[in-house]
Design a protein around this motif. Structure first.
Motif, PDB file in Angstrom:
ATOM      1  N   GLN A 103       2.452 -13.353 -53.791  1.00  0.00           N
ATOM      2  CA  GLN A 103       3.663 -13.519 -53.178  1.00  0.00           C
ATOM      3  C   GLN A 103       4.420 -12.945 -54.326  1.00  0.00           C
ATOM      4  O   GLN A 103       5.536 -12.209 -54.028  1.00  0.00           O
ATOM      5  CB  GLN A 103       3.999 -14.892 -52.641  1.00  0.00           C
ATOM      6  CG  GLN A 103       5.395 -15.127 -52.384  1.00  0.00           C
ATOM      7  CD  GLN A 103       6.006 -14.359 -51.151  1.00  0.00           C
ATOM      8  OE1 GLN A 103       4.993 -14.167 -50.290  1.00  0.00           O
ATOM      9  NE2 GLN A 103       7.210 -13.875 -51.306  1.00  0.00           N
ATOM     10  N   ALA A 104       4.161 -13.295 -55.615  1.00  0.00           N
ATOM     11  CA  ALA A 104       4.907 -12.941 -56.747  1.00  0.00           C
ATOM     12  C   ALA A 104       4.650 -11.485 -56.879  1.00  0.00           C
ATOM     13  O   ALA A 104       6.086 -10.795 -57.331  1.00  0.00           O
ATOM     14  CB  ALA A 104       4.384 -13.825 -57.932  1.00  0.00           C
ATOM     15  N   ARG A 105       3.631 -10.961 -56.835  1.00  0.00           N
ATOM     16  CA  ARG A 105       3.487  -9.546 -56.892  1.00  0.00           C
ATOM     17  C   ARG A 105       4.429  -8.741 -55.715  1.00  0.00           C
ATOM     18  O   ARG A 105       4.845  -7.701 -55.975  1.00  0.00           O
ATOM     19  CB  ARG A 105       1.973  -9.175 -56.642  1.00  0.00           C
ATOM     20  CG  ARG A 105       1.144  -9.636 -57.906  1.00  0.00           C
ATOM     21  CD  ARG A 105      -0.525  -9.211 -57.654  1.00  0.00           C
ATOM     22  NE  ARG A 105      -1.453  -9.551 -58.752  1.00  0.00           N
ATOM     23  CZ  ARG A 105      -2.493  -9.441 -58.648  1.00  0.00           C
ATOM     24  NH1 ARG A 105      -3.230  -8.461 -57.919  1.00  0.00           N
ATOM     25  NH2 ARG A 105      -3.325  -9.857 -59.814  1.00  0.00           N
ATOM     26  N   ARG A 106       4.139  -9.068 -54.444  1.00  0.00           N
ATOM     27  CA  ARG A 106       5.130  -8.379 -53.389  1.00  0.00           C
ATOM     28  C   ARG A 106       6.560  -8.588 -53.933  1.00  0.00           C
ATOM     29  O   ARG A 106       7.135  -7.422 -53.677  1.00  0.00           O
ATOM     30  CB  ARG A 106       4.864  -9.288 -52.313  1.00  0.00           C
ATOM     31  CG  ARG A 106       3.718  -9.283 -51.682  1.00  0.00           C
ATOM     32  CD  ARG A 106       2.973  -7.951 -51.182  1.00  0.00           C
ATOM     33  NE  ARG A 106       2.517  -6.795 -52.171  1.00  0.00           N
ATOM     34  CZ  ARG A 106       1.181  -7.400 -52.637  1.00  0.00           C
ATOM     35  NH1 ARG A 106       0.459  -8.268 -52.251  1.00  0.00           N
ATOM     36  NH2 ARG A 106       0.681  -6.564 -53.727  1.00  0.00           N
ATOM     37  N   GLU A 107       6.914  -9.795 -54.402  1.00  0.00           N
ATOM     38  CA  GLU A 107       8.514  -9.830 -54.733  1.00  0.00           C
ATOM     39  C   GLU A 107       8.876  -8.747 -56.014  1.00  0.00           C
ATOM     40  O   GLU A 107       9.754  -8.059 -56.089  1.00  0.00           O
ATOM     41  CB  GLU A 107       8.683 -11.177 -55.180  1.00  0.00           C
ATOM     42  CG  GLU A 107       8.797 -12.068 -54.129  1.00  0.00           C
ATOM     43  CD  GLU A 107       8.852 -13.699 -54.505  1.00  0.00           C
ATOM     44  OE1 GLU A 107       9.087 -14.101 -55.853  1.00  0.00           O
ATOM     45  OE2 GLU A 107       9.008 -14.451 -53.578  1.00  0.00           O
TER      46      GLU A 107
END
Length: 714
Positions: free
Chosen positions: A6-10
């Protein structure tokens, strides 16, 4: 999706939003985010596993291929990734600087390659245009964002475009000079003229170089020059075309990244990499007889500031320390660096006015201890300091840095706010010890450790010096007073250092992180032996005593390890006597406190060892389930030399205080009958040492137990 995913997608989404407005992109917003998400995943995976971040280089080239060639595309990329990558849970800031440097370098290389391709196409078009179509040439010439100048073989300008005038700061479109050397030389005409002569002479087909120019308004601009020759129909060189690309923003950004790679972001001081380079350079430049001083500092108790007041306050204190160190050495030829979390280093090129090492160390702690206020809280610092002073010749920078680190560690062993100067003999001894300690994992795996067992007797059973109730004495050929417990002690028959006893083995284990593996092995081996004695001698078999080092006493898994050892060997809990060090317990509310409580609930006999050097230990007897205390061995040895001293009297006075809490007193390392008599008169309960039999292999203890049983039966 995982938290990491999730952190990478954001992060990829923020990156896409930042660059999509800087250029016309041949992708939809969703396609762009997908491409950038793949790049983020690849970079994060490589950085997290310690690999060279090749994906960062791929990202830089990909931006150019996506037509994100504007300098704003790179700047926004660096800003987004520079802030976002360190926030990913699996990464830290150190790797990110390297990755951003590779990304920027790759962006520049790909942009340059693309520019060169365009330049080649323009050059070919120019030759063709000059021969065939002036109109088509004029279109390419005037619309190009790259500055173009056409000059004859003598350097006289034939024509130039508006882009070149804009780069050089001529708003009216005219460069104001009629010679390409005057236009681009600016103080370095010899190099430029030589390059043009080689081109006109046919020695090179083209040349490229990077240089700085001064605009008309006085500002500096960095440009990339690509110069090619123009030929007539017969192949003779008649002109040259000079193409000028403004790379100022890219150059400044690269310089900024290089600076970040060599400087600590928080304090602005050189970082470890930069400091090592400076040390190497300084040693190489100085006269071999010139002396240098290297000071290695570690702030005392810095983690307490971070843990209690927060990281922002900790960062503030680090910046304060950096400023004060800079002020202290303002009058010296010195390099000051932050080389670790709370570690600093200073290299001083000594002069006749450079103070002695003791003065420098004292000055540092004097200045650091002056309180400074943040939110009405007065904060200060102190440091442990390792100092190396030596001639610049005959040593390389890696050895000098190793010596300073080793000296710092030696200073820290003496306590807080201490300093030490490098000592060759002590360093050689320490290195031999550490080399021996480094082999401990293999020695443990190969079974080269053993346990010896020290017998303890009841002092009250000694009827007089040289005799005992139920025994004729304590000599080697006599049966001693009954053994009431045995203490397990580590022994290492080292191939180079010879016989190493318990204290040395524990010290080595603490230096190498082997405390827990060796402690678990000791616990299991000793319990197995105690169970064997219990099976043979029954209730007359002595309980087993094991005194744990600090690292094992504070291990959250200690009680589970003890339980596993008892279950594996069948030894009852009340036949095991576990001692925890006073130093691990005095902090209060510690893991060691909890371990003692749980061990007592399990039925294990609990004690504390290293007792006597602080009356604070008495508090433990009130708060914890302590059944016995073991006096510190070094205190016993010291009192043996002067039993009638004030210190001896004070130590003797502790015995009845301990008894008031219902605990017994054990005295290790008794060597003489005089010592035994003194401690007996002081009221101590148990004693062990060479007087009652040295620590011995288990078979010798078995023989003594058998002899004692036979004596009692007789």
């Amino acid at each position: 999706m995982t938290r990491h995913g999730q952190a990478r997608r954001e992060l990829a989404s923020r990156w896409a939003s930042a660059v999509e407005t800087t250029a016309y992109l041949p992708l939809s917003r969703a396609e762009l985010r997908q491409r950038l998400a793949e790049l983020v995943d690849a970079m994060a995976d490589q950085l997290a596993t310690g690999q060279k971040p090749q994906a960062a280089a791929d990202a830089g080239a990909t931006l150019v291929r996506l037509h994100c060639t504007d300098w704003r595309s790179l700047r926004r990329t660096v800003e987004v990734l520079g802030n976002g990558l360190p926030e990913l849970p699996e990464l830290s800031g150190t790797e990110v600087i390297t990755a951003l440097g590779m990304l920027s370098a790759s962006f520049a290389d790909e942009l340059r390659r693309r520019t060169l391709e365009q330049q080649e196409e323009v050059a070919k078009a120019l030759e063709h245009v000059l021969r065939l179509s002036e109109a088509r040439f004029r279109e390419v010439f005037t619309s190009s964002v790259i500055g173009i100048a056409i000059s004859d073989v003598d350097g006289r300008l034939v024509r130039s475009n508006r882009a070149l005038a804009n780069i050089l700061g001529y708003p009216d479109g005219e460069p104001g000079v009629d010679n390409v050397f005057a236009l681009l030389g600016q103080g370095n005409n010899d190099q430029l003229r030589h390059a043009y002569r080689e081109l006109v002479g046919g020695l090179v087909p083209r040349f490229r170089l990077e240089r700085s120019l001064t605009r008309r308004d006085g500002e500096l601009v960095w440009v990339y020059l690509a110069v090619s020759a123009l030929h007539d129909d017969e192949g003779r060189i008649t002109h040259h075309v000079t193409m000028v690309e403004d790379i100022t923003d890219l150059h400044l950004m690269q310089a900024q990244l290089n600076n970040q790679a060599l400087h600590d972001v928080l304090t602005g001081l050189p970082n470890r990499q930069s400091f090592e380079l400076r040390v190497e350079s300084t040693l190489g430049q100085l006269d071999p007889s010139a002396t240098v001083t290297l000071l290695h500092l570690d702030l005392d108790g810095f983690s307490m500031v971070n843990n209690s007041l927060g990281q922002q306050t900790g960062d503030w204190l680090l910046r304060l320390v950096a400023r004060r160190l800079t002020d202290i050495f303002a009058g010296e030829r010195a390099v000051i660096a932050r080389i670790g979390g709370d570690e600093f280093a200073i290299l001083v090129e000594n002069s006749p006015t450079t103070p002695p090492a003791a003065t420098l160390a004292a000055k540092i702690n004097e200045e650091l201890s002056e309180p400074a206020y943040r939110e009405d809280i007065g904060l200060a610092a102190s440091a442990s300091i390792g100092v190396v002073q030596r001639p610049a010749g005959g040593i390389d920078h890696t050895e000098l840095l190793r010596q300073s680190d080793a000296t710092l560690r030696r200073a820290k062993r003496k306590g807080k706010r201490q300093w030490a100067i490098f000592d060759h003999r002590q360093d050689a001894a320490d290195r031999r010890l550490f080399q021996a300690a480094a082999g401990m994992p293999g020695e443990l795996e190969n079974g080269n450790f053993r346990l010896d067992y020290r017998p303890f007797v009841r002092l009250a059973s000694l009827s007089s010096p040289g005799g005992a109730d139920g025994a004729e004495g304590v000599g080697e050929d006599r049966v001693p007073a009954g053994i009431v417990t045995v203490q397990a002690l580590l022994h290492w028959d080292h191939p180079e250092r010879g016989q190493l006893g318990h204290d040395d083995v524990v010290s080595f284990a603490e230096h190498t992180g082997m405390v827990l593996p060796i402690g678990d092995w000791m616990l299991n081996t000793a319990c197995k032996q105690a169970a064997a004695w219990l099976a043979r001698f029954g209730a007359s078999a002595p309980p087993l005593a094991i005194n744990l080092p600090v690292g094992q006493a504070s291990d959250p898994d200690l009680t589970a390890a003890v339980n596993r050892a008892l279950r594996a060997t069948g030894l009852p809990a009340d036949r095991l006597h576990i001692g925890l060090p006073v130093g691990a317990l005095l902090g209060g509310e510690s893991e060691a406190d909890d371990n003692m409580q749980v061990l007592a609930e399990m039925g294990v006999l609990t004690s504390i060892h290293g007792f006597g050097d602080s009356h604070g230990g008495l508090v433990l007897l009130e708060d914890l389930p302590v059944l016995s205390v073991w006096m510190a061995g070094w205190l016993v040895r010291r009192i043996a030399k002067r039993p009638g001293s004030v210190a001896g009297q004070a130590l003797g006075d502790l015995v009845p205080l301990v008894h008031n809490f219902g605990a017994t007193v054990c005295i290790p390392e008794i060597q003489t009958e005089v010592e035994a008599t003194w401690w007996r008169s002081a009221g101590a309960d148990l004693a062990g040492g060479d007087l009652f039999g040295p620590a011995s292999p288990p078979e010798e203890i078995t023989a003594r137990l058998a002899a004692g049983a036979a004596f009692q039966a007789g």
